[in-house]
Design a protein around this motif. Structure first.
Motif, PDB file in Angstrom:
ATOM      1  N   PHE A  79      41.435  43.906  51.569  1.00  0.00           N
ATOM      2  CA  PHE A  79      40.255  43.404  51.007  1.00  0.00           C
ATOM      3  C   PHE A  79      39.699  42.099  51.513  1.00  0.00           C
ATOM      4  N   THR A  80      38.912  41.947  52.226  1.00  0.00           N
ATOM      5  CA  THR A  80      38.354  40.614  52.856  1.00  0.00           C
ATOM      6  C   THR A  80      37.216  39.692  51.990  1.00  0.00           C
ATOM      7  N   GLN A  82      36.558  46.802  52.881  1.00  0.00           N
ATOM      8  CA  GLN A  82      35.861  46.481  51.795  1.00  0.00           C
ATOM      9  C   GLN A  82      35.598  45.066  51.840  1.00  0.00           C
ATOM     10  N   THR A  83      34.511  44.230  51.247  1.00  0.00           N
ATOM     11  CA  THR A  83      34.436  42.888  51.389  1.00  0.00           C
ATOM     12  C   THR A  83      33.728  42.308  50.447  1.00  0.00           C
ATOM     13  N   LYS A  84      33.916  40.812  50.164  1.00  0.00           N
ATOM     14  CA  LYS A  84      32.756  40.151  49.409  1.00  0.00           C
ATOM     15  C   LYS A  84      32.546  38.878  50.152  1.00  0.00           C
ATOM     16  N   PRO A 133      46.148  38.653  43.944  1.00  0.00           N
ATOM     17  CA  PRO A 133      45.120  37.671  43.476  1.00  0.00           C
ATOM     18  C   PRO A 133      44.539  36.715  44.517  1.00  0.00           C
ATOM     19  N   GLY A 134      43.511  35.951  44.620  1.00  0.00           N
ATOM     20  CA  GLY A 134      43.025  35.076  45.318  1.00  0.00           C
ATOM     21  C   GLY A 134      41.422  34.905  45.450  1.00  0.00           C
ATOM     22  N   ASN A 175      42.455  37.680  53.682  1.00  0.00           N
ATOM     23  CA  ASN A 175      42.680  39.364  53.371  1.00  0.00           C
ATOM     24  C   ASN A 175      43.629  39.405  52.166  1.00  0.00           C
ATOM     25  N   TYR A 176      43.452  40.128  51.348  1.00  0.00           N
ATOM     26  CA  TYR A 176      44.166  40.424  50.044  1.00  0.00           C
ATOM     27  C   TYR A 176      44.399  41.895  49.900  1.00  0.00           C
ATOM     28  N   THR A 177      45.488  42.424  49.775  1.00  0.00           N
ATOM     29  CA  THR A 177      46.023  43.853  49.789  1.00  0.00           C
ATOM     30  C   THR A 177      45.440  44.615  48.665  1.00  0.00           C
TER      31      THR A 177
END
Length: 244
Positions: A220-221, A154-156, A192-193, A198-200
């Motif tokens: 999540f990237t 999953q990315t944005k 958050p960020g 990369n964010y868990t």
């Protein structure tokens, strides 16, 4: 005879036989006891004696037999019950076992398939020679395990909004159930960020009386946003001048 010296030695009387008319339960049964006595005296070798001592009536009462359901029997929610429930029988007379009963043991449990405890009850067994005592025990249905996994990949792009919902997959349902049966549905959080990186993503919160949960995270990237750098059209200089 002829003044022989023969004496019955009462002190040496030995019980040699007690006879019942039957071995099974009954009342008013005849029992006969007889004793043999030792003879002493100088002429004792010429004589023998056997005297019936007593005839009486007795009762043979049923023997206690206990049928106890084994403790600790269980299954996982959604699984089938065992092919039979275990129990132990104590108190049989020597050489006998359950095949000697007039009516065999039946075992049943209280109905229900949700997580919890359900009484297992032995019953039905009967026999003319035994008084039968039945002891129940609990059968336990334990929780099944659901695994909730955040979907990978999953990315944005940097600068864009997060998706309206993070994706996850649940495995382990029984009876054709799905997330609609859960007492509390799944929640998803990400660290958050907003900078690229990369964010868990963490699934959590789900609860149900029939399930335990195993939560599996994923990343999540946020990918870099593209910048396009190009020269401005229309730039010029006069021949012989220095470039800007």
């Amino acid at each position: 005879v002829n003044g022989d010296n023969v004496i019955i030695d009462i002190a040496q009387a030995i019980t040699v036989d007690i006879n019942f008319t039957q071995a099974t339960v009954g009342t008013g049964l005849t029992v006969t006891a007889s004793e043999a006595f030792q003879l002493i005296g100088t002429d004792a070798g010429n004589y023998s004696i056997g005297i019936p001592i007593a005839t009486d009536t007795v009762d043979i009462t049923p023997r206690d037999l206990t049928i106890t359901v084994n403790t600790g029997q269980e299954k996982v929610y959604g699984a089938s019950d065992p092919s039979y429930y275990l129990y132990t029988t104590t108190g049989f007379a020597d050489g006998e076992d359950e095949t000697y009963l007039d009516t065999g043991v039946a075992i049943s449990r209280v109905g229900g398939e949700n997580v919890g405890t359900y009484t297992i009850t032995p019953s039905n067994a009967s026999d003319a020679n035994y008084d039968i005592n039945f002891v129940v025990a609990d059968f336990t249905i334990t929780k099944a395990l659901l695994t909730v996994m955040a979907d990978v990949g999953q990315t944005k792009v940097y600068g864009f909004s997060d998706p309206s919902g993070y994706l996850y997959t649940i495995t382990g349902y029984v009876f054709g159930e799905d997330e609609s049966v859960l007492d509390t549905g799944v929640a998803i959080e990400r660290a958050p960020g907003e900078a690229a990186g990369n964010y868990t993503i963490t699934p959590l919160g789900a609860l149900d009386a029939n399930y335990d949960f195993n939560f599996v995270t994923a990343d999540f990237t946020i990918t870099k946003a593209p910048l396009t750098i190009r020269p401005i059209n229309g730039l010029y200089k006069v021949y012989g001048d220095i470039d800007p």
